[in-house]
Design a protein around this motif. Sequence first.
Motif, mmCIF file in Angstrom:
data_model
loop_
_atom_site.group_PDB
_atom_site.id
_atom_site.type_symbol
_atom_site.label_atom_id
_atom_site.label_comp_id
_atom_site.label_asym_id
_atom_site.label_seq_id
_atom_site.Cartn_x
_atom_site.Cartn_y
_atom_site.Cartn_z
ATOM 1 N N VAL A 185 13.701 16.197 1.704
ATOM 2 C CA VAL A 185 13.736 15.887 0.271
ATOM 3 C C VAL A 185 13.380 14.437 -0.066
ATOM 4 O O VAL A 185 13.468 14.031 -1.212
ATOM 5 C CB VAL A 185 15.121 16.230 -0.341
ATOM 6 N N GLU A 186 12.976 13.672 0.920
ATOM 7 C CA GLU A 186 12.606 12.285 0.655
ATOM 8 C C GLU A 186 11.308 12.233 -0.156
ATOM 9 O O GLU A 186 10.434 13.081 -0.019
ATOM 10 C CB GLU A 186 12.418 11.519 1.966
ATOM 11 N N LYS A 187 11.194 11.226 -1.004
ATOM 12 C CA LYS A 187 10.016 11.054 -1.846
ATOM 13 C C LYS A 187 8.738 11.027 -1.003
ATOM 14 O O LYS A 187 7.721 11.608 -1.388
ATOM 15 C CB LYS A 187 10.156 9.759 -2.647
ATOM 16 N N GLU A 188 8.792 10.375 0.146
ATOM 17 C CA GLU A 188 7.619 10.265 1.019
ATOM 18 C C GLU A 188 7.165 11.639 1.511
ATOM 19 O O GLU A 188 5.973 11.897 1.661
ATOM 20 C CB GLU A 188 7.907 9.359 2.229
ATOM 21 N N ASP A 189 8.146 12.536 1.784
ATOM 22 C CA ASP A 189 7.806 13.880 2.250
ATOM 23 C C ASP A 189 7.063 14.652 1.166
ATOM 24 O O ASP A 189 6.072 15.323 1.432
ATOM 25 C CB ASP A 189 9.073 14.644 2.655
ATOM 26 N N LYS A 190 7.571 14.552 -0.054
ATOM 27 C CA LYS A 190 6.933 15.240 -1.172
ATOM 28 C C LYS A 190 5.532 14.692 -1.413
ATOM 29 O O LYS A 190 4.579 15.446 -1.602
ATOM 30 C CB LYS A 190 7.778 15.094 -2.442
ATOM 31 N N GLU A 191 5.400 13.365 -1.388
ATOM 32 C CA GLU A 191 4.092 12.743 -1.605
ATOM 33 C C GLU A 191 3.101 13.150 -0.522
ATOM 34 O O GLU A 191 1.939 13.411 -0.821
ATOM 35 C CB GLU A 191 4.232 11.217 -1.656
ATOM 36 N N LYS A 192 3.565 13.205 0.721
ATOM 37 C CA LYS A 192 2.683 13.596 1.818
ATOM 38 C C LYS A 192 2.161 15.008 1.596
ATOM 39 O O LYS A 192 0.972 15.269 1.758
ATOM 40 C CB LYS A 192 3.427 13.507 3.156
ATOM 41 N N GLY A 193 3.054 15.921 1.193
ATOM 42 C CA GLY A 193 2.644 17.304 0.937
ATOM 43 C C GLY A 193 1.638 17.403 -0.195
ATOM 44 O O GLY A 193 0.625 18.101 -0.087
ATOM 45 N N VAL A 194 1.899 16.706 -1.273
ATOM 46 C CA VAL A 194 0.993 16.731 -2.422
ATOM 47 C C VAL A 194 -0.347 16.088 -2.056
ATOM 48 O O VAL A 194 -1.413 16.595 -2.426
ATOM 49 C CB VAL A 194 1.639 16.046 -3.652
ATOM 50 N N ASN A 195 -0.300 14.997 -1.302
ATOM 51 C CA ASN A 195 -1.533 14.334 -0.875
ATOM 52 C C ASN A 195 -2.380 15.228 0.028
ATOM 53 O O ASN A 195 -3.598 15.088 0.075
ATOM 54 C CB ASN A 195 -1.231 13.011 -0.178
ATOM 55 N N LEU A 196 -1.722 16.145 0.745
ATOM 56 C CA LEU A 196 -2.446 17.084 1.600
ATOM 57 C C LEU A 196 -2.983 18.277 0.800
ATOM 58 O O LEU A 196 -3.716 19.097 1.330
ATOM 59 C CB LEU A 196 -1.550 17.579 2.740
ATOM 60 N N GLY A 197 -2.597 18.375 -0.482
ATOM 61 C CA GLY A 197 -3.143 19.431 -1.323
ATOM 62 C C GLY A 197 -2.153 20.465 -1.825
ATOM 63 O O GLY A 197 -2.551 21.412 -2.503
ATOM 64 N N ALA A 198 -0.874 20.318 -1.501
ATOM 65 C CA ALA A 198 0.122 21.279 -1.998
ATOM 66 C C ALA A 198 0.205 21.192 -3.518
ATOM 67 O O ALA A 198 0.124 20.114 -4.094
ATOM 68 C CB ALA A 198 1.483 20.997 -1.377
ATOM 69 N N LYS A 199 0.390 22.333 -4.161
ATOM 70 C CA LYS A 199 0.481 22.388 -5.624
ATOM 71 C C LYS A 199 1.891 22.089 -6.116
ATOM 72 O O LYS A 199 2.078 21.709 -7.268
ATOM 73 C CB LYS A 199 0.048 23.765 -6.138
ATOM 74 N N GLY A 200 2.879 22.287 -5.261
ATOM 75 C CA GLY A 200 4.263 22.051 -5.658
ATOM 76 C C GLY A 200 5.152 21.897 -4.454
ATOM 77 O O GLY A 200 4.741 22.170 -3.319
ATOM 78 N N TYR A 201 6.370 21.461 -4.710
ATOM 79 C CA TYR A 201 7.324 21.185 -3.636
ATOM 80 C C TYR A 201 8.690 21.675 -4.107
ATOM 81 O O TYR A 201 9.187 21.211 -5.131
ATOM 82 C CB TYR A 201 7.349 19.679 -3.355
ATOM 83 N N ILE A 202 9.256 22.599 -3.387
ATOM 84 C CA ILE A 202 10.564 23.151 -3.733
ATOM 85 C C ILE A 202 11.541 22.750 -2.642
ATOM 86 O O ILE A 202 11.315 23.020 -1.462
ATOM 87 C CB ILE A 202 10.500 24.685 -3.846
ATOM 88 N N SER A 203 12.619 22.084 -3.040
ATOM 89 C CA SER A 203 13.612 21.620 -2.074
ATOM 90 C C SER A 203 14.616 22.718 -1.753
ATOM 91 O O SER A 203 15.078 23.428 -2.643
ATOM 92 C CB SER A 203 14.364 20.409 -2.629
ATOM 93 N N LYS A 204 14.941 22.854 -0.455
ATOM 94 C CA LYS A 204 16.011 23.757 -0.012
ATOM 95 C C LYS A 204 17.322 22.996 -0.104
ATOM 96 O O LYS A 204 17.344 21.826 0.258
ATOM 97 C CB LYS A 204 15.807 24.181 1.439
ATOM 98 N N PRO A 205 18.418 23.593 -0.494
ATOM 99 C CA PRO A 205 18.485 24.953 -1.032
ATOM 100 C C PRO A 205 17.930 24.984 -2.445
ATOM 101 O O PRO A 205 17.870 23.967 -3.132
ATOM 102 C CB PRO A 205 19.980 25.267 -1.018
ATOM 103 N N PHE A 206 17.537 26.160 -2.881
ATOM 104 C CA PHE A 206 16.959 26.307 -4.207
ATOM 105 C C PHE A 206 17.556 27.538 -4.881
ATOM 106 O O PHE A 206 18.145 28.389 -4.243
ATOM 107 C CB PHE A 206 15.430 26.434 -4.130
ATOM 108 N N VAL A 207 17.368 27.601 -6.172
ATOM 109 C CA VAL A 207 17.791 28.761 -6.954
ATOM 110 C C VAL A 207 16.548 29.640 -7.109
ATOM 111 O O VAL A 207 15.459 29.143 -7.404
ATOM 112 C CB VAL A 207 18.321 28.313 -8.340
#
Length: 119
Positions: free
Chosen positions: A84-106
């Motif tokens: 859930v770190e900001k860097e993890d989300k940014e890395k995913g988006v920079n690689l082309g992911a459209k969204g990021y859902i953190s576990k646990p989620f509803v």
Amino acid sequence: MKKILIIDDEITLRETVAELLIVIGFNVFEAQNGEEGLKKVQEIKPNLTICDIMMPVLDGYGFMKAHMESEFSKIPVLLLSAKVEKEDKEKGVNLGAKGYISKPFVFSELKSIVDFYIQ
């Protein structure tokens, strides 16, 4: 019927999310790691892929890199992870992911994002 591929090494989570998506009308396919996921994308050509990050064999970042270099790069990918770190989300988006859902989620949160990308 719209197709969703779920890539996650956590069997219980993967099967639970798959069952919930099936109930609301999606055709769902599963893979247990990024390498298997890449093969399934080629086979089934899903409308959307939901991918974990931390997995054996090929992790979610490796999947994203290979996916974005493939002929199937237009298929949107949502990352689903306990990272859930900001860097993890940014890395995913920079690689082309459209969204990021953190576990646990509803599930309603996941459904809203899925509905946005599959219309």
